[in-house]
Design a protein around this motif. Structure first.
Motif, short mmCIF file in Angstrom:
data_model
loop_
_atom_site.label_atom_id
_atom_site.label_comp_id
_atom_site.label_asym_id
_atom_site.label_seq_id
_atom_site.Cartn_x
_atom_site.Cartn_y
_atom_site.Cartn_z
N GLY A 167 0.80 -1.22 0.00
CA GLY A 167 0.00 0.00 0.00
C GLY A 167 0.83 1.27 0.00
O GLY A 167 0.32 2.36 -0.30
N GLN A 168 2.13 1.14 0.32
CA GLN A 168 3.01 2.32 0.29
C GLN A 168 3.47 2.65 -1.12
O GLN A 168 4.05 3.71 -1.35
CB GLN A 168 4.24 2.08 1.19
N PRO A 170 1.52 2.62 -4.49
CA PRO A 170 0.30 2.43 -5.29
C PRO A 170 0.62 1.98 -6.72
O PRO A 170 1.50 2.54 -7.38
CB PRO A 170 -0.33 3.83 -5.28
N GLY A 171 -0.07 0.95 -7.15
CA GLY A 171 0.11 0.46 -8.52
C GLY A 171 1.26 -0.49 -8.71
O GLY A 171 1.48 -0.96 -9.83
#
Length: 229
Positions: A167-168, A170-171
């Motif tokens: 989650g740190q 994104p993508g």
């Protein structure tokens, strides 16, 4: 202070060595009396009197040629660790980073890092020995030994830690990830059980994605993010 000085001289195996007090320094691991030796420094734990760090400047000289093979270097480093670090043989010390580090024109050094492992958790009890790859001399030493004061059972699972880490970024399309439970000093004198996650993702525009993430294993709080540059 006199006892700390004597301990420094004993560590150097030179009771008549000139050892001069320089300063008192407080780090996350504790408070230290720092002594100059003429050829480096020795850090003495102000509470216990144990030498926990030492550097030897002259040992860095002539370090460009690799004359010592890895097996001999590791044996030399291990013997030094066993001599200087109380309980090294009795503890479960895991070798986590055996590296040959290049400093370009300044030469190279073998670096060996051991950490005590308890029930799958890496503790702050750490030994680091760096060697000149040409002469086998010890360039620097670190030996930290502490009582474990925090719980070693995480509330956050490994899979949950990996989700928090992803989650740190994104993508990110993760290609590889490691997660280790470690006890770290997150503040001076404060031990915290953490997940240390290394995450790699598919490059974007030739830029490597991911990085190092440290997560509180009890609360899930992200304590540090160090992305690849």
């Amino acid at each position: 202070m006199d006892t700390a000085k004597e301990n420094a001289q004993d560590f150097l195996n030179a009771p008549d060595a000139t050892v001069q007090y320089q300063k008192t320094e407080r780090l996350n691991q504790g408070e230290y009396y720092v002594f100059g030796t003429g050829d480096g420094q020795v850090y003495v734990n102000a509470r216990t009197g144990v030498i926990e760090r030492a550097t030897f400047n002259s040992a860095r000289e002539d370090s460009r040629d690799i004359r010592l093979d890895r097996a001999a270097a590791e044996a030399t480093a291990r013997a030094y660790a066993e001599e200087k670090y109380g309980g090294f043989v009795e503890k479960r010390m895991r070798l986590i980073e055996p590296n040959l580090v290049s400093h370009g024109d300044a030469g190279s050094e073998y670096s060996y890092i051991w950490r005590e492992e308890i029930d799958g958790v890496l503790t702050p009890n750490t030994v680091v020995v760096n060697l000149n790859p040409s002469t086998g001399e010890v360039i620097s030493y670190i030996g930290i030994q502490r009582e474990i004061t925090c719980p070693l059972e995480p509330k956050l699972s490994r899979d949950e830690a990996l989700k928090v880490a992803a989650g740190q970024f994104p993508g990110i399309r993760v290609t590889d990830a490691t997660a280790n439970l470690t006890v770290e000093y997150t503040q001076p004198g404060v031990q915290t059980l953490t997940w240390v996650v290394t995450m790699r993702g598919e490059p974007e525009d030739n830029v490597l994605q991911g990085g190092l993430i440290v997560i509180d294993a009890q609360t899930g709080e992200v304590l540090m993010v160090s992305p690849y540059l």
